[in-house]
Motif scaffolding. Structure first.
Motif, mmCIF file in Angstrom:
data_model
loop_
_atom_site.group_PDB
_atom_site.id
_atom_site.type_symbol
_atom_site.label_atom_id
_atom_site.label_comp_id
_atom_site.label_asym_id
_atom_site.label_seq_id
_atom_site.Cartn_x
_atom_site.Cartn_y
_atom_site.Cartn_z
ATOM 1 N N LEU A 35 0.782 -1.246 0.041
ATOM 2 C CA LEU A 35 -0.037 -0.059 0.149
ATOM 3 C C LEU A 35 1.053 1.357 -0.065
ATOM 4 O O LEU A 35 0.340 2.459 -0.079
ATOM 5 N N GLY A 36 2.268 1.222 0.036
ATOM 6 C CA GLY A 36 2.979 2.233 -0.058
ATOM 7 C C GLY A 36 3.273 2.850 1.319
ATOM 8 O O GLY A 36 3.487 4.279 1.326
ATOM 9 N N LEU A 37 2.696 2.496 2.509
ATOM 10 C CA LEU A 37 2.888 3.063 3.679
ATOM 11 C C LEU A 37 4.080 3.408 4.003
ATOM 12 O O LEU A 37 4.663 4.445 4.477
ATOM 13 N N TYR A 38 5.275 2.409 3.804
ATOM 14 C CA TYR A 38 6.776 2.525 4.319
ATOM 15 C C TYR A 38 7.150 3.694 3.328
ATOM 16 O O TYR A 38 7.860 4.797 3.979
ATOM 17 N N ARG A 39 6.751 3.742 2.121
ATOM 18 C CA ARG A 39 7.348 4.765 1.073
ATOM 19 C C ARG A 39 6.892 6.140 1.593
ATOM 20 O O ARG A 39 7.795 7.063 1.368
ATOM 21 N N ALA A 40 5.593 6.097 1.920
ATOM 22 C CA ALA A 40 5.066 7.530 2.373
ATOM 23 C C ALA A 40 5.744 8.096 3.507
ATOM 24 O O ALA A 40 6.184 9.217 3.556
ATOM 25 N N LEU A 41 6.163 7.209 4.654
ATOM 26 C CA LEU A 41 6.711 7.670 5.624
ATOM 27 C C LEU A 41 8.344 8.037 5.199
ATOM 28 O O LEU A 41 8.936 8.814 6.094
ATOM 29 N N ALA A 42 8.912 7.311 4.450
ATOM 30 C CA ALA A 42 10.270 7.341 4.153
ATOM 31 C C ALA A 42 10.440 8.817 3.322
ATOM 32 O O ALA A 42 11.337 9.586 3.577
ATOM 33 N N ASP A 43 9.387 9.002 2.537
ATOM 34 C CA ASP A 43 9.450 10.173 1.686
ATOM 35 C C ASP A 43 9.087 11.597 2.271
ATOM 36 O O ASP A 43 9.641 12.542 2.361
ATOM 37 N N GLY A 44 8.232 11.371 3.100
ATOM 38 C CA GLY A 44 7.430 12.519 3.792
ATOM 39 C C GLY A 44 7.739 12.580 5.389
ATOM 40 O O GLY A 44 7.206 13.710 5.926
ATOM 41 N N GLY A 45 8.307 11.652 5.781
ATOM 42 C CA GLY A 45 8.721 11.919 7.276
ATOM 43 C C GLY A 45 7.739 11.417 8.253
ATOM 44 O O GLY A 45 6.655 10.778 7.789
ATOM 45 N N ALA A 46 7.671 11.531 9.508
ATOM 46 C CA ALA A 46 6.964 10.937 10.386
ATOM 47 C C ALA A 46 5.301 11.596 10.220
ATOM 48 O O ALA A 46 5.330 12.666 9.601
ATOM 49 N N ALA A 47 4.418 10.728 10.377
ATOM 50 C CA ALA A 47 2.885 11.146 10.167
ATOM 51 C C ALA A 47 2.027 10.529 11.209
ATOM 52 O O ALA A 47 2.546 9.370 11.881
ATOM 53 N N THR A 48 1.010 11.200 11.291
ATOM 54 C CA THR A 48 -0.027 10.716 12.143
ATOM 55 C C THR A 48 -0.755 9.582 11.291
ATOM 56 O O THR A 48 -0.647 9.642 9.903
#
Ligand SMILES: C[S@@+](CC[C@H](N)C(=O)[O-])C[C@H]1O[C@@H](n2cnc3c(N)ncnc32)[C@H](O)[C@@H]1O
Length: 268
Positions: free
Chosen positions: A43-56
């Motif tokens: 689902l690209g969840l790791y990619r989103a955290l790697a690219d965008g930094g910490a997230a809620t």
């Protein structure tokens, strides 16, 4: 001979039972963890955290097009499993920020790295796909055709093995056989058969390491060969690497090659 514990005393049936229960319970948790890695990768969840930094959870859901409640469940599980870190544990669940720690990003996202382990989660999901057919095979003694394992297995194998080909094929594996290494660099261009080439990453690695070599990849699985062709295209090596759906046992392949290799496909 009786089994012995470290201190020299014999293992009792009770202790043996406890040890097995603990091991199987640990395996069940490990299996669930693999499934959660599969979800995060697909689902690209790791990619989103790697690219965008910490997230809620709401932020991650918004950037990945996922449902907020599911995103939160996944984030919480990943934190409990120590795959992600929580920045502010005291914050309310929806305000809590999660980050992918340095090091885990490489293991989960960097497909060229020898530490890239995410494909093993995909492989383990794939391996369960034809289980009814596997049970039937145990009864009949017949096999389970490779295509029945499907895309997850195919991709899991391909990207699980690829880092070894990218990093080791031309720098360690083939140079460790000096006459092969020399022939691959010489004229006339060496002809290489890559048997059971899957989606072609080993063939592509050989062509990259040895620009003179001509590589023919063969695989019995149509989807793998289609994937191999598109990988060769994307890597710009179609002038030196071709792929064909073909049984490795085809006698016509005999005596036509300077080198024939079979990588990760001779299992028994
Ligand atoms: C475990 S995969 C390995 C694929 C690839 N070599 C890699 O390392 O990523 C095994 C491959 O062998 C292929 N294979 C099995 N039997 C074969 C045969 N008789 N002829 C050609 N390919 C075969 C399967 O289709 C599958 O793609």
């Amino acid at each position: 001979m009786s089994e012995e514990m470290a201190g020299g005393s014999a293992v009792t049936p009770e202790q043996r039972k406890e040890a097995l229960v603990e091991r199987v319970f640990g395996s069940a948790i490990g299996f669930m963890e693999l499934l959660s890695i599969y979800v995060g990768e697909r689902l690209g969840l790791y990619r989103a955290l790697a690219d965008g930094g910490a997230a809620t959870a709401p932020e991650l859901a918004a950037t990945t097009g996922t449902d907020e409640r599911y995103a939160r469940e996944w984030l919480e599980q990943q934190a409990v499993a120590s795959i992600l870190e929580v920045e502010d544990q005291r914050a309310k669940p929806e305000a809590r920020r999660y980050r992918l720690p340095e090091g885990h990003d490489e293991a989960l996202l960097e497909r060229d790295s020898l530490y890239y382990v995410a494909p093993f989660a995909q492989m383990m999901v794939g391996i369960t796909r034809p289980l009814p057919a596997v049970l039937e095979a145990y009864r009949t003694g017949r096999g389970v055709p490779y295509p029945e394992y499907g895309e997850d297995m195919r991709h899991g194998i391909a990207y699980g093995n690829r880092p070894m080909f990218v990093n080791l094929m031309g720098s360690e594996w083939l140079p460790s056989v000096p006459d092969v290494h020399e022939r691959l660099q010489a004229d006339p261009p060496a002809r290489v058969a890559d048997i059971g080439c899957g989606t072609g990453w080993s063939s592509i690695a050989i062509a990259r390491a040895y620009p003179k070599a001509r590589v023919n990849g063969f695989d019995a699985d149509e989807e793998s060969v289609a994937g191999a062709r598109s990988n060769a295209e994307a890597e710009g090596v179609t002038d030196r690497v071709t792929f064909q759906v073909r049984d490795a046992a085809d006698p016509e392949l005999s005596d036509r090659y300077d080198l024939a290799i079979a990588v990760e496909c001779v299992h028994d």
